[in-house]
Design an enzyme around this catalytic site. Structure first.
Site, PDB file in Angstrom:
ATOM      1  N   SER A  53       0.819  -1.329   0.098  1.00  0.00           N
ATOM      2  CA  SER A  53      -0.147  -0.027   0.010  1.00  0.00           C
ATOM      3  C   SER A  53       0.808   1.417  -0.083  1.00  0.00           C
ATOM      4  O   SER A  53       1.605   1.398   0.891  1.00  0.00           O
ATOM      5  CB  SER A  53      -1.002   0.139   1.364  1.00  0.00           C
ATOM      6  OG  SER A  53      -1.299   1.422   1.201  1.00  0.00           O
ATOM      7  N   HIS A  59      -1.472  -1.153  -4.187  1.00  0.00           N
ATOM      8  CA  HIS A  59      -2.573  -0.623  -3.657  1.00  0.00           C
ATOM      9  C   HIS A  59      -2.591   0.792  -3.580  1.00  0.00           C
ATOM     10  O   HIS A  59      -1.605   1.319  -2.654  1.00  0.00           O
ATOM     11  CB  HIS A  59      -2.730  -1.617  -2.342  1.00  0.00           C
ATOM     12  CG  HIS A  59      -4.004  -1.356  -1.631  1.00  0.00           C
ATOM     13  ND1 HIS A  59      -5.272  -2.033  -2.185  1.00  0.00           N
ATOM     14  CD2 HIS A  59      -4.560  -0.767  -0.467  1.00  0.00           C
ATOM     15  CE1 HIS A  59      -6.023  -2.033  -1.329  1.00  0.00           C
ATOM     16  NE2 HIS A  59      -5.704  -0.987  -0.265  1.00  0.00           N
ATOM     17  N   ASP A  65      -4.695   3.650  -1.424  1.00  0.00           N
ATOM     18  CA  ASP A  65      -5.844   3.776  -0.545  1.00  0.00           C
ATOM     19  C   ASP A  65      -6.209   5.336  -0.633  1.00  0.00           C
ATOM     20  O   ASP A  65      -5.565   6.260  -0.046  1.00  0.00           O
ATOM     21  CB  ASP A  65      -5.077   3.761   0.916  1.00  0.00           C
ATOM     22  CG  ASP A  65      -5.225   2.162   1.040  1.00  0.00           C
ATOM     23  OD1 ASP A  65      -6.217   1.750   1.068  1.00  0.00           O
ATOM     24  OD2 ASP A  65      -4.105   1.712   1.577  1.00  0.00           O
ATOM     25  N   MET A  90      -8.775   8.300   0.635  1.00  0.00           N
ATOM     26  CA  MET A  90      -9.583   8.712   1.699  1.00  0.00           C
ATOM     27  C   MET A  90     -10.253  10.229   1.653  1.00  0.00           C
ATOM     28  O   MET A  90      -9.631  10.844   1.329  1.00  0.00           O
ATOM     29  CB  MET A  90      -8.978   8.504   2.982  1.00  0.00           C
ATOM     30  CG  MET A  90      -8.340   7.128   3.348  1.00  0.00           C
ATOM     31  SD  MET A  90      -7.197   7.124   4.957  1.00  0.00           S
ATOM     32  CE  MET A  90      -6.497   5.608   4.516  1.00  0.00           C
ATOM     33  N   HIS A 113      -8.325   1.450  -3.660  1.00  0.00           N
ATOM     34  CA  HIS A 113      -9.361   1.169  -2.612  1.00  0.00           C
ATOM     35  C   HIS A 113      -9.916   2.468  -2.245  1.00  0.00           C
ATOM     36  O   HIS A 113      -9.270   3.293  -1.748  1.00  0.00           O
ATOM     37  CB  HIS A 113      -8.746   0.507  -1.482  1.00  0.00           C
ATOM     38  CG  HIS A 113      -9.362   0.311  -0.298  1.00  0.00           C
ATOM     39  ND1 HIS A 113      -8.713   0.066   0.995  1.00  0.00           N
ATOM     40  CD2 HIS A 113     -10.625   0.319   0.061  1.00  0.00           C
ATOM     41  CE1 HIS A 113      -9.651  -0.216   2.008  1.00  0.00           C
ATOM     42  NE2 HIS A 113     -11.062   0.027   1.224  1.00  0.00           N
ATOM     43  N   MET A 123     -12.220   4.631  -0.133  1.00  0.00           N
ATOM     44  CA  MET A 123     -12.784   4.538   1.436  1.00  0.00           C
ATOM     45  C   MET A 123     -13.497   6.371   1.468  1.00  0.00           C
ATOM     46  O   MET A 123     -12.831   7.121   1.818  1.00  0.00           O
ATOM     47  CB  MET A 123     -11.558   4.611   2.541  1.00  0.00           C
ATOM     48  CG  MET A 123     -11.220   3.344   2.501  1.00  0.00           C
ATOM     49  SD  MET A 123      -9.735   3.180   3.457  1.00  0.00           S
ATOM     50  CE  MET A 123      -8.644   3.204   1.808  1.00  0.00           C
ATOM     51  N   MET A 149     -11.659  -5.951   5.404  1.00  0.00           N
ATOM     52  CA  MET A 149     -10.903  -4.829   6.160  1.00  0.00           C
ATOM     53  C   MET A 149     -10.499  -5.651   7.435  1.00  0.00           C
ATOM     54  O   MET A 149     -11.652  -6.162   8.116  1.00  0.00           O
ATOM     55  CB  MET A 149     -11.708  -3.728   6.564  1.00  0.00           C
ATOM     56  CG  MET A 149     -11.769  -2.650   5.280  1.00  0.00           C
ATOM     57  SD  MET A 149     -10.272  -2.209   4.597  1.00  0.00           S
ATOM     58  CE  MET A 149      -9.180  -1.841   5.985  1.00  0.00           C
ATOM     59  N   ASP A 159      -6.907  -6.561   4.037  1.00  0.00           N
ATOM     60  CA  ASP A 159      -6.455  -5.352   4.024  1.00  0.00           C
ATOM     61  C   ASP A 159      -6.374  -4.746   5.813  1.00  0.00           C
ATOM     62  O   ASP A 159      -7.479  -4.536   6.171  1.00  0.00           O
ATOM     63  CB  ASP A 159      -7.051  -4.238   3.230  1.00  0.00           C
ATOM     64  CG  ASP A 159      -6.494  -2.887   3.269  1.00  0.00           C
ATOM     65  OD1 ASP A 159      -5.553  -2.859   3.608  1.00  0.00           O
ATOM     66  OD2 ASP A 159      -7.064  -2.154   2.558  1.00  0.00           O
TER      67      ASP A 159
END
Ligand code: DX5
Ligand code: ZN
Length: 241
Positions: free
Chosen positions: A11, A36, A38, A40, A69, A71, A164, A198
């Site tokens: 990540s 990966h 992330d 947010m 991913h 979020m 998760m 994850d």
């Protein structure tokens, strides 16, 4: 167990952002299978990470498979944009598909209590279709307190389920052991999909996940924050084997 080869996905969240290109090359030479990303938004989770310009920069920097991913509260708007930015797969949360009245608020984030409502399921299918329309893959994620049945109706719409094993929002948290039985349930309900873990994945936690049926593993701290990332990837692979 899964019959597919194990995938290790470092990540970028755990990388040194003052030299992202170099860090991505470090992941490549360490033997990463995917990278990966992330994303947010400060609403779905209590943190803000990075957005489209960083995904575009990652795409320019590597030919690794980009596993993004989201979020975020609005994956319908931004999912296709992250696909267009160069992600190979865009993963969104089942909790973000559900109208607020269908969600449960835990101190650390959202959960569903069981199957999504009809509106939540419709929204999930709509988001997956919008991502797939761009030619990229779609994945569905679920938070630690959301049960397996919350995502099973979306199995035909996605190619991966992301489980998760920490509350999303921050790297470097401890693995939540209580999610392991859910992996086996998901493996039974979705034999053809990748199951990705994850959060808190280390050589000490990866084995139990792999034995329960997971076959893809995000690792931030356990790769980027190690003195020898190649040895770290090898150690993860060995313990997952
Ligand atoms: C958590 C993110 C994870 C996280 C993993 O919100 O979705 O991908 O960066 O980091 P580690 O491996 O450090 O738990
Ligand atoms: Zn993630």
């Amino acid at each position: 167990m899964s019959s597919r080869a194990v995938v290790i996905a470092p990540s970028l969240l755990a990388a040194d952002f003052s030299r992202v290109g170099e860090e991505i090359r470090k992941a490549e030479t360490a033997g990463a299978d995917w990278l990966h990303l992330d994303v947010m938004d400060g609403h779905f989770v209590p943190n803000i990470s990075f957005g489209l310009p960083v995904a575009e920069a990652a795409r320019r920097a590597t030919s690794l498979f980009l596993d993004t991913h989201l979020m975020i509260e609005d994956p319908l708007t931004y999912g296709p944009q992250f696909a267009a930015a160069g992600s190979d797969r865009v993963i969104f949360h089942i909790e973000a598909c559900e109208p607020p009245e269908g969600r449960v608020k835990w101190p650390r984030g959202w959960a569903l209590a069981g199957e999504p409502t009809a509106a939540g399921l419709r929204r999930g299918r709509e988001i997956a279709a919008a991502i797939r329309k761009t030619g990229k893959a779609a994945g569905i994620a679920l938070n630690p307190e959301t049960p397996a049945e919350a995502v099973l109706a979306l199995v035909p719409d996605v190619d991966l389920i992301l489980v998760m094993s920490v509350w999303p929002g921050f790297g470097g948290q401890a693995f939540i052991d209580g999610v392991v039985p859910k992996i086996a349930e998901l493996r039974r309900g979705a034999p053809g999909l990748r199951i990705e873990m994850d959060g808190g994945i280390t050589p000490a936690t990866i084995g139990a996940c792999a034995r329960a049926g997971a076959d893809a593993f995000v690792a931030g701290t356990a790769v980027f924050r190690q003195p020898d990332p190649a040895a770290a990837v090898r150690a993860l692979r060995e313990q997952a084997g």
